[in-house]
Write a protein that holds these residues in place. Structure first.
Motif, PDB file in Angstrom:
ATOM      1  N   HIS A  75       0.826  -1.211   0.000  1.00 38.98           N
ATOM      2  CA  HIS A  75       0.000   0.000   0.000  1.00 38.98           C
ATOM      3  C   HIS A  75       0.859   1.258   0.000  1.00 38.98           C
ATOM      4  CE1 HIS A  75      -4.204  -1.443   0.449  1.00 38.98           C
ATOM      5  NE2 HIS A  75      -3.593  -2.545   0.838  1.00 38.98           N
ATOM      6  N   LEU A  76       1.996   1.222   0.664  1.00 39.11           N
ATOM      7  CA  LEU A  76       2.893   2.374   0.631  1.00 39.11           C
ATOM      8  C   LEU A  76       3.440   2.590  -0.778  1.00 39.11           C
ATOM      9  CD1 LEU A  76       4.980   1.959   3.923  1.00 39.11           C
ATOM     10  CD2 LEU A  76       3.130   3.583   3.484  1.00 39.11           C
ATOM     11  N   GLU A  77       3.737   1.498  -1.455  1.00 36.92           N
ATOM     12  CA  GLU A  77       4.309   1.585  -2.806  1.00 36.92           C
ATOM     13  C   GLU A  77       3.293   2.078  -3.827  1.00 36.92           C
ATOM     14  OE1 GLU A  77       7.457  -2.128  -2.096  1.00 36.92           O
ATOM     15  OE2 GLU A  77       5.537  -2.441  -3.082  1.00 36.92           O
ATOM     16  N   THR A  78       2.056   1.624  -3.684  1.00 33.12           N
ATOM     17  CA  THR A  78       1.017   1.986  -4.658  1.00 33.12           C
ATOM     18  C   THR A  78       0.238   3.235  -4.238  1.00 33.12           C
ATOM     19  OG1 THR A  78      -0.608   0.556  -3.560  1.00 33.12           O
ATOM     20  CG2 THR A  78       0.734  -0.426  -5.316  1.00 33.12           C
ATOM     21  N   LYS A  79       0.432   3.650  -2.980  1.00 34.43           N
ATOM     22  CA  LYS A  79      -0.302   4.778  -2.398  1.00 34.43           C
ATOM     23  C   LYS A  79      -1.805   4.531  -2.394  1.00 34.43           C
ATOM     24  CE  LYS A  79       3.088   8.440  -2.967  1.00 34.43           C
ATOM     25  NZ  LYS A  79       3.305   9.865  -3.289  1.00 34.43           N
ATOM     26  N   LYS A  80      -2.167   3.276  -2.295  1.00 36.69           N
ATOM     27  CA  LYS A  80      -3.571   2.907  -2.160  1.00 36.69           C
ATOM     28  C   LYS A  80      -3.893   2.822  -0.674  1.00 36.69           C
ATOM     29  CE  LYS A  80      -6.956  -0.619  -3.462  1.00 36.69           C
ATOM     30  NZ  LYS A  80      -7.174  -1.922  -4.146  1.00 36.69           N
ATOM     31  N   ASN A  81      -4.899   3.576  -0.236  1.00 33.96           N
ATOM     32  CA  ASN A  81      -5.199   3.677   1.183  1.00 33.96           C
ATOM     33  C   ASN A  81      -5.528   2.327   1.824  1.00 33.96           C
ATOM     34  OD1 ASN A  81      -4.830   6.451   1.183  1.00 33.96           O
ATOM     35  ND2 ASN A  81      -6.986   6.891   0.764  1.00 33.96           N
ATOM     36  N   LEU A  82      -5.051   2.167   3.042  1.00 34.51           N
ATOM     37  CA  LEU A  82      -5.300   0.959   3.820  1.00 34.51           C
ATOM     38  C   LEU A  82      -5.806   1.373   5.198  1.00 34.51           C
ATOM     39  CD1 LEU A  82      -5.087  -2.119   4.342  1.00 34.51           C
ATOM     40  CD2 LEU A  82      -2.726  -1.695   5.106  1.00 34.51           C
ATOM     41  N   LYS A  83      -6.945   0.834   5.600  1.00 30.93           N
ATOM     42  CA  LYS A  83      -7.501   1.119   6.914  1.00 30.93           C
ATOM     43  C   LYS A  83      -7.377  -0.126   7.792  1.00 30.93           C
ATOM     44  CE  LYS A  83     -10.736   4.530   5.051  1.00 30.93           C
ATOM     45  NZ  LYS A  83     -12.154   4.908   4.859  1.00 30.93           N
ATOM     46  N   LEU A  84      -6.783   0.062   8.961  1.00 27.10           N
ATOM     47  CA  LEU A  84      -6.479  -1.056   9.845  1.00 27.10           C
ATOM     48  C   LEU A  84      -7.484  -1.229  10.981  1.00 27.10           C
ATOM     49  CD1 LEU A  84      -2.599  -0.702  10.120  1.00 27.10           C
ATOM     50  CD2 LEU A  84      -3.912  -2.247   8.659  1.00 27.10           C
ATOM     51  N   ASP A  85      -8.722  -0.880  10.764  1.00 27.11           N
ATOM     52  CA  ASP A  85      -9.776  -1.093  11.749  1.00 27.11           C
ATOM     53  C   ASP A  85      -9.575  -0.208  12.983  1.00 27.11           C
ATOM     54  OD1 ASP A  85     -12.103  -2.130  12.759  1.00 27.11           O
ATOM     55  OD2 ASP A  85     -11.533  -4.215  12.479  1.00 27.11           O
ATOM     56  N   PHE A  86     -10.202  -0.575  14.096  1.00 29.15           N
ATOM     57  CA  PHE A  86     -10.235   0.276  15.279  1.00 29.15           C
ATOM     58  C   PHE A  86      -9.044   0.056  16.214  1.00 29.15           C
ATOM     59  CE2 PHE A  86     -14.663   0.623  14.062  1.00 29.15           C
ATOM     60  CZ  PHE A  86     -14.983   1.929  14.411  1.00 29.15           C
ATOM     61  N   ILE A  87      -8.614   1.157  16.818  1.00 29.69           N
ATOM     62  CA  ILE A  87      -7.684   1.126  17.933  1.00 29.69           C
ATOM     63  C   ILE A  87      -8.466   1.640  19.139  1.00 29.69           C
ATOM     64  CG2 ILE A  87      -5.552   2.025  18.929  1.00 29.69           C
ATOM     65  CD1 ILE A  87      -5.045   0.243  16.530  1.00 29.69           C
ATOM     66  N   TYR A  88      -8.613   0.805  20.171  1.00 32.95           N
ATOM     67  CA  TYR A  88      -9.333   1.205  21.369  1.00 32.95           C
ATOM     68  C   TYR A  88      -8.333   1.645  22.434  1.00 32.95           C
ATOM     69  CZ  TYR A  88     -13.137  -1.524  19.270  1.00 32.95           C
ATOM     70  OH  TYR A  88     -14.084  -2.020  18.415  1.00 32.95           O
ATOM     71  N   GLY A  89      -8.692   2.635  23.225  1.00 31.76           N
ATOM     72  CA  GLY A  89      -7.793   3.055  24.286  1.00 31.76           C
ATOM     73  C   GLY A  89      -8.342   4.200  25.093  1.00 31.76           C
ATOM     74  N   SER A  90      -7.532   4.700  25.999  1.00 31.72           N
ATOM     75  CA  SER A  90      -7.942   5.811  26.850  1.00 31.72           C
ATOM     76  C   SER A  90      -6.756   6.723  27.108  1.00 31.72           C
ATOM     77  CB  SER A  90      -8.490   5.287  28.182  1.00 31.72           C
ATOM     78  OG  SER A  90      -7.483   4.566  28.880  1.00 31.72           O
ATOM     79  N   LEU A  91      -7.045   7.895  27.644  1.00 32.14           N
ATOM     80  CA  LEU A  91      -6.006   8.860  27.988  1.00 32.14           C
ATOM     81  C   LEU A  91      -5.839   8.910  29.500  1.00 32.14           C
ATOM     82  CD1 LEU A  91      -6.882  11.869  25.664  1.00 32.14           C
ATOM     83  CD2 LEU A  91      -4.917  10.360  25.460  1.00 32.14           C
ATOM     84  N   ASP A  92      -4.579   8.913  29.948  1.00 29.99           N
ATOM     85  CA  ASP A  92      -4.352   9.081  31.377  1.00 29.99           C
ATOM     86  C   ASP A  92      -4.230  10.564  31.691  1.00 29.99           C
ATOM     87  OD1 ASP A  92      -1.807   9.934  30.673  1.00 29.99           O
ATOM     88  OD2 ASP A  92      -0.782   8.135  31.413  1.00 29.99           O
ATOM     89  N   GLN A  93      -3.915  10.899  32.929  1.00 32.89           N
ATOM     90  CA  GLN A  93      -3.868  12.302  33.346  1.00 32.89           C
ATOM     91  C   GLN A  93      -2.737  13.080  32.681  1.00 32.89           C
ATOM     92  OE1 GLN A  93      -3.292  12.210  37.567  1.00 32.89           O
ATOM     93  NE2 GLN A  93      -1.320  11.159  37.447  1.00 32.89           N
ATOM     94  N   ASN A  94      -1.770  12.365  32.097  1.00 34.23           N
ATOM     95  CA  ASN A  94      -0.666  13.032  31.402  1.00 34.23           C
ATOM     96  C   ASN A  94      -0.870  13.074  29.893  1.00 34.23           C
ATOM     97  OD1 ASN A  94       0.904  13.436  33.814  1.00 34.23           O
ATOM     98  ND2 ASN A  94       1.413  11.248  33.756  1.00 34.23           N
ATOM     99  N   ASN A  95      -2.097  12.739  29.457  1.00 34.61           N
ATOM    100  CA  ASN A  95      -2.440  12.696  28.037  1.00 34.61           C
ATOM    101  C   ASN A  95      -1.672  11.631  27.264  1.00 34.61           C
ATOM    102  OD1 ASN A  95      -4.490  14.576  28.060  1.00 34.61           O
ATOM    103  ND2 ASN A  95      -3.157  16.285  27.528  1.00 34.61           N
ATOM    104  N   SER A  96      -1.264  10.586  27.969  1.00 35.05           N
ATOM    105  CA  SER A  96      -0.685   9.425  27.295  1.00 35.05           C
ATOM    106  C   SER A  96      -1.835   8.546  26.823  1.00 35.05           C
ATOM    107  CB  SER A  96       0.206   8.626  28.247  1.00 35.05           C
ATOM    108  OG  SER A  96       1.358   9.340  28.583  1.00 35.05           O
ATOM    109  N   PHE A  97      -1.762   8.116  25.569  1.00 33.61           N
ATOM    110  CA  PHE A  97      -2.791   7.221  25.045  1.00 33.61           C
ATOM    111  C   PHE A  97      -2.403   5.791  25.403  1.00 33.61           C
ATOM    112  CE2 PHE A  97      -4.676   4.534  21.718  1.00 33.61           C
ATOM    113  CZ  PHE A  97      -6.012   4.908  21.825  1.00 33.61           C
ATOM    114  N   LEU A  98      -3.287   5.095  26.121  1.00 33.83           N
ATOM    115  CA  LEU A  98      -3.039   3.734  26.574  1.00 33.83           C
ATOM    116  C   LEU A  98      -3.902   2.778  25.759  1.00 33.83           C
ATOM    117  CD1 LEU A  98      -3.270   4.410  30.433  1.00 33.83           C
ATOM    118  CD2 LEU A  98      -1.265   4.624  28.941  1.00 33.83           C
ATOM    119  N   PRO A  99      -3.314   2.053  24.823  1.00 30.20           N
ATOM    120  CA  PRO A  99      -4.103   1.145  23.981  1.00 30.20           C
ATOM    121  C   PRO A  99      -4.734   0.031  24.802  1.00 30.20           C
ATOM    122  CG  PRO A  99      -1.924   1.538  23.047  1.00 30.20           C
ATOM    123  CD  PRO A  99      -1.893   2.060  24.440  1.00 30.20           C
ATOM    124  N   LEU A 100      -6.014  -0.155  24.593  1.00 29.20           N
ATOM    125  CA  LEU A 100      -6.735  -1.252  25.211  1.00 29.20           C
ATOM    126  C   LEU A 100      -6.752  -2.440  24.254  1.00 29.20           C
ATOM    127  CD1 LEU A 100      -8.668  -2.503  27.296  1.00 29.20           C
ATOM    128  CD2 LEU A 100     -10.526  -1.209  26.246  1.00 29.20           C
TER     129      LEU A 100
END
Length: 264
Positions: A75-100
């Motif tokens: 996909h990088l070579e052809t520049k054809k878009n690729l969607k990798l589904d959902f990433i679930y997660g939350s933000l802690d008090q320091n705005n770090s994204f914690l993947p669930l």
């Protein structure tokens, strides 16, 4: 629903990721956030201690790893878009994204970005500096060795096969070699290196990354007041699949993409 590339996700304001998604069917009140919340960006992506090790790089996952990374390169070579589904997660008090859920994909995506950025900006230190801060925004907290390893990667100069050159580095010690996440990372970097060397587009793939060819959906879970029980339950989904389960997934994927089944 909006998608985000890894570079975009690490640069855009938090409120744009969390508050402006009508497709989630819930409303977040700005007053519920700390003062200045809307102006902040994701500080980093941190794989929390409750998560398992990086499994996509295991020796016994070599075939699936090569298939997945090969698809990313295509996909990088052809520049054809690729969607990798959902990433679930939350933000802690320091705005770090914690993947669930999505840890494995995020890690592989980061390693792909790391290698391409390192290689394709090697002759242009000033260009690398524009990405250095972003590369420093990814970390593992599953083990102290994993955390220190990802920190060392930011300034590491790639020479040839990254797995071999990292293992020969002065800072790489026996404690790193015993960490399963680090072993998996080295295997994945070697796979990325091998596929990159065969690519007809090597030297120009960074452009595709910056254009967001590879993207994913983000579903923030903060609003649902989840407990660690859900982390444990979802993490259990990451167990190694049986040969039959992998075969079944391949068959389902084939049926979805083969035109002959479109009439069904």
């Amino acid at each position: 629903m909006k998608t985000y590339s890894l570079l975009q996700f690490l640069k855009e304001p938090v409120n744009y990721i969390l508050d402006n998604e009508e497709d989630y069917n819930f409303k977040v009140l700005a007053s519920s956030h700390p003062i200045g919340y809307e102006e902040k960006s994701i500080s980093n992506i941190t794989i929390p201690i409750i998560q398992r090790d990086y499994a996509q790089g295991r020796e016994d996952n070599k075939e699936l790893r090569e298939e997945f990374i090969g698809k990313l390169f295509k996909h990088l070579e052809t520049k054809k878009n690729l969607k990798l589904d959902f990433i679930y997660g939350s933000l802690d008090q320091n705005n770090s994204f914690l993947p669930l859920d999505g840890q494995q994909r995020l890690t592989t995506l980061f390693l792909l970005h790391w290698y391409i950025i390192k290689v394709e900006t090697k002759e242009n230190p000033e260009e690398f500096e524009t990405y250095k801060h972003i590369l420093s925004k990814f970390s593992y907290e599953t083990r102290d060795t994993s955390r220190r390893f990802f920190k060392e990667l930011v300034d590491f100069e790639v020479e040839g096969n990254p797995k071999e050159s990292i293992e020969k580095s002065y800072w790489f010690n026996e404690h790193f070699s015993l960490d399963p996440t680090i072993s998996g990372v080295l295997n994945t970097l070697e796979t990325i290196y091998n596929i990159y060397q065969r690519s007809d587009k090597k030297g120009s793939l960074l452009e595709s990354l910056t254009e967001g060819v590879i993207a994913f959906y983000v579903l923030p879970m903060d609003q649902f007041k989840l407990t660690d029980d859900l982390y444990i339950k979802l993490n259990a989904r990451g167990k190694v699949l049986s040969s039959f389960e992998n075969f079944k997934a391949d068959i389902v994927g084939f049926i979805k993409t083969d035109p002959i089944f479109e009439i069904m």
